[in-house]
Design a protein around this motif. Structure first.
Motif, PDB file in Angstrom:
ATOM      1  N   PHE A  73      35.687  35.785  50.687  1.00 26.32           N
ATOM      2  CA  PHE A  73      35.828  36.687  49.533  1.00 26.32           C
ATOM      3  C   PHE A  73      34.443  37.200  49.146  1.00 26.32           C
ATOM      4  O   PHE A  73      33.545  36.421  48.837  1.00 26.32           O
ATOM      5  N   ARG A  74      34.266  38.535  49.136  1.00 27.11           N
ATOM      6  CA  ARG A  74      32.968  39.141  48.840  1.00 27.11           C
ATOM      7  C   ARG A  74      33.013  39.851  47.479  1.00 27.11           C
ATOM      8  O   ARG A  74      33.969  40.566  47.176  1.00 27.11           O
ATOM      9  N   TYR A  75      31.966  39.663  46.706  1.00 30.28           N
ATOM     10  CA  TYR A  75      31.820  40.319  45.404  1.00 30.28           C
ATOM     11  C   TYR A  75      30.335  40.546  45.157  1.00 30.28           C
ATOM     12  O   TYR A  75      29.478  39.940  45.834  1.00 30.28           O
ATOM     13  N   ALA A  76      30.001  41.402  44.206  1.00 35.18           N
ATOM     14  CA  ALA A  76      28.602  41.672  43.888  1.00 35.18           C
ATOM     15  C   ALA A  76      28.496  42.181  42.459  1.00 35.18           C
ATOM     16  O   ALA A  76      29.426  42.812  41.929  1.00 35.18           O
ATOM     17  N   TYR A  77      27.368  41.916  41.851  1.00 29.59           N
ATOM     18  CA  TYR A  77      27.118  42.342  40.472  1.00 29.59           C
ATOM     19  C   TYR A  77      26.441  43.704  40.471  1.00 29.59           C
ATOM     20  O   TYR A  77      25.463  43.937  41.182  1.00 29.59           O
ATOM     21  N   ASP A  78      26.956  44.610  39.671  1.00 24.81           N
ATOM     22  CA  ASP A  78      26.391  45.947  39.508  1.00 24.81           C
ATOM     23  C   ASP A  78      25.594  45.972  38.208  1.00 24.81           C
ATOM     24  O   ASP A  78      26.166  45.958  37.117  1.00 24.81           O
ATOM     25  N   GLU A  79      24.269  46.001  38.329  1.00 24.75           N
ATOM     26  CA  GLU A  79      23.424  45.961  37.139  1.00 24.75           C
ATOM     27  C   GLU A  79      23.591  47.201  36.266  1.00 24.75           C
ATOM     28  O   GLU A  79      23.448  47.131  35.043  1.00 24.75           O
ATOM     29  N   LYS A  80      23.904  48.314  36.881  1.00 30.86           N
ATOM     30  CA  LYS A  80      24.040  49.547  36.113  1.00 30.86           C
ATOM     31  C   LYS A  80      25.236  49.503  35.168  1.00 30.86           C
ATOM     32  O   LYS A  80      25.150  49.891  34.002  1.00 30.86           O
ATOM     33  N   SER A  81      26.361  49.014  35.650  1.00 30.54           N
ATOM     34  CA  SER A  81      27.568  48.954  34.825  1.00 30.54           C
ATOM     35  C   SER A  81      27.720  47.612  34.110  1.00 30.54           C
ATOM     36  O   SER A  81      28.500  47.499  33.167  1.00 30.54           O
ATOM     37  N   GLY A  82      26.984  46.607  34.580  1.00 32.52           N
ATOM     38  CA  GLY A  82      27.122  45.281  33.981  1.00 32.52           C
ATOM     39  C   GLY A  82      28.426  44.601  34.353  1.00 32.52           C
ATOM     40  O   GLY A  82      28.863  43.684  33.660  1.00 32.52           O
ATOM     41  N   GLU A  83      29.031  45.007  35.468  1.00 30.37           N
ATOM     42  CA  GLU A  83      30.303  44.436  35.910  1.00 30.37           C
ATOM     43  C   GLU A  83      30.186  43.953  37.354  1.00 30.37           C
ATOM     44  O   GLU A  83      29.231  44.282  38.057  1.00 30.37           O
ATOM     45  N   TYR A  84      31.184  43.199  37.762  1.00 32.08           N
ATOM     46  CA  TYR A  84      31.251  42.709  39.133  1.00 32.08           C
ATOM     47  C   TYR A  84      32.205  43.568  39.944  1.00 32.08           C
ATOM     48  O   TYR A  84      33.312  43.887  39.484  1.00 32.08           O
ATOM     49  N   ALA A  85      31.770  43.931  41.129  1.00 32.11           N
ATOM     50  CA  ALA A  85      32.640  44.633  42.070  1.00 32.11           C
ATOM     51  C   ALA A  85      33.372  43.598  42.901  1.00 32.11           C
ATOM     52  O   ALA A  85      32.755  42.735  43.526  1.00 32.11           O
ATOM     53  N   HIS A  86      34.688  43.675  42.913  1.00 28.80           N
ATOM     54  CA  HIS A  86      35.488  42.712  43.657  1.00 28.80           C
ATOM     55  C   HIS A  86      36.895  43.254  43.830  1.00 28.80           C
ATOM     56  O   HIS A  86      37.309  44.188  43.141  1.00 28.80           O
ATOM     57  N   VAL A  87      37.627  42.668  44.746  1.00 31.67           N
ATOM     58  CA  VAL A  87      39.032  43.017  44.935  1.00 31.67           C
ATOM     59  C   VAL A  87      39.888  41.976  44.218  1.00 31.67           C
ATOM     60  O   VAL A  87      39.388  40.929  43.796  1.00 31.67           O
ATOM     61  N   THR A  88      41.176  42.271  44.069  1.00 32.44           N
ATOM     62  CA  THR A  88      42.099  41.321  43.442  1.00 32.44           C
ATOM     63  C   THR A  88      42.989  40.725  44.522  1.00 32.44           C
ATOM     64  O   THR A  88      43.571  41.445  45.332  1.00 32.44           O
ATOM     65  N   ALA A  89      43.083  39.412  44.513  1.00 33.38           N
ATOM     66  CA  ALA A  89      43.905  38.721  45.509  1.00 33.38           C
ATOM     67  C   ALA A  89      44.072  37.270  45.082  1.00 33.38           C
ATOM     68  O   ALA A  89      43.279  36.742  44.294  1.00 33.38           O
ATOM     69  N   VAL A  90      45.105  36.642  45.604  1.00 32.39           N
ATOM     70  CA  VAL A  90      45.336  35.222  45.373  1.00 32.39           C
ATOM     71  C   VAL A  90      45.495  34.552  46.731  1.00 32.39           C
ATOM     72  O   VAL A  90      46.155  35.076  47.626  1.00 32.39           O
ATOM     73  N   ALA A  91      44.832  33.412  46.884  1.00 32.72           N
ATOM     74  CA  ALA A  91      44.878  32.679  48.145  1.00 32.72           C
ATOM     75  C   ALA A  91      45.803  31.482  48.015  1.00 32.72           C
ATOM     76  O   ALA A  91      45.807  30.796  46.993  1.00 32.72           O
ATOM     77  N   ALA A  92      46.580  31.240  49.051  1.00 30.21           N
ATOM     78  CA  ALA A  92      47.420  30.041  49.131  1.00 30.21           C
ATOM     79  C   ALA A  92      46.755  29.079  50.098  1.00 30.21           C
ATOM     80  O   ALA A  92      46.471  29.439  51.248  1.00 30.21           O
ATOM     81  N   LEU A  93      46.485  27.851  49.636  1.00 33.25           N
ATOM     82  CA  LEU A  93      45.809  26.854  50.445  1.00 33.25           C
ATOM     83  C   LEU A  93      46.666  25.600  50.581  1.00 33.25           C
ATOM     84  O   LEU A  93      47.447  25.267  49.684  1.00 33.25           O
ATOM     85  N   SER A  94      46.505  24.920  51.690  1.00 32.84           N
ATOM     86  CA  SER A  94      47.210  23.669  51.906  1.00 32.84           C
ATOM     87  C   SER A  94      46.617  22.586  51.017  1.00 32.84           C
ATOM     88  O   SER A  94      45.554  22.760  50.418  1.00 32.84           O
TER      89      SER A  94
END
Length: 265
Positions: free
Chosen positions: A156-177
């Protein structure tokens, strides 16, 4: 005397470096999910739950499959909707948090605290009090190192955008054993309750649901492109229907030709 060609090369390098430095932040380049089925999450990582208790991931695994959500609680966009949508679907399933599965959300914003997690829990409890306050629901916060290590293990990749003060990321849920291995990702907000149910069944490896539920896994297969399940039964019926039409058409043509042949003198 300085070679003018050398000056030109230096000038071009300077211009290219300035252009790169001024390149706008592109959330589509820095965010996403790399498919890593079977990936093992590091169970020795430590987080803090909504009650302020220090928890190792190993404490949340071991008995039941886990639904894991990467997000942050003060997100002004879709994180809140993602968590609410998930609880709405879980509330309609015949499985119970703490008995059939564990629900774990972890914040990748290191500035957030258990107070932020409790505020999010309070919002959810207004509509789904039994589920939101269940001991099987864990809203975690932690250090940047812990969140980054967990996200990296899942791809899962995400990053902080200093200009907007928000995190760029996708939405998802993982199912794990139950031993912490990635089974499936369900992407976005468009997956359906059946997708969630099948993901839990698959991650549960036969320990979730009854015999009828297990039969569902024989009728559906996971599509990694859509992050959901499609029905093998429906596809088989469609193929069977097409074959039936072809056979029926061939039978009619055969009989017509035979009848015409019998009328000839």
């Amino acid at each position: 005397m300085t070679d003018p060609r050398l000056l030109l090369v230096v000038l071009l390098l300077l211009v290219s470096s300035l252009s790169y430095a001024e390149a706008p932040f592109d959330p589509f380049e820095v965010s996403g999910i790399e498919a890593r089925p079977g990936a093992q999450v590091p169970l020795d990582l430590r987080f803090t739950d909504q009650q302020g208790r220090q928890r190792r991931l190993a404490e949340l695994f071991g008995k039941r499959p886990v639904l894991l959500l990467p997000l942050y609680y003060t997100c002004p966009n879709v994180c809140g909707s993602q968590l609410a949508s998930l609880l709405q679907m879980l509330d309609g399933l015949p499985y119970r948090a703490g008995e059939d599965y564990e629900l774990v959300a972890f914040s990748f914003n290191p500035d957030e605290t258990p107070a932020d997690a409790r505020a999010e829990q309070a919002k959810l409890a207004r509509r789904w009090p039994a589920l939101a306050d269940s001991p099987g629901v864990h809203l975690l916060t932690g250090s940047a190192a812990a969140s980054s290590a967990l996200a990296e293990a899942l791809g899962f990749r995400y990053a902080y955008d200093e200009k907007s003060g928000e995190y760029a990321h996708v939405t998802a849920v993982a199912a794990l054993s139950r031993d912490g291995r990635l089974s499936r990702w369900l992407y976005g907000l468009g997956y359906q309750p059946d997708d969630l149910r099948l993901a839990l069944l698959e991650a549960g490896q036969g320990r979730v649901g009854d015999f009828t539920d297990q039969l569902l896994l024989l009728c559906y297969h996971y599509d990694p492109k859509t992050g959901g399940y499609s029905s093998l039964v429906i596809e088989a019926l469609q193929l069977g229907g097409g074959a039936t039409v072809l056979l029926l058409g061939g039978f009619i043509l055969f009989n017509l030709r035979r009848e015409r042949g019998g009328r000839r003198p």
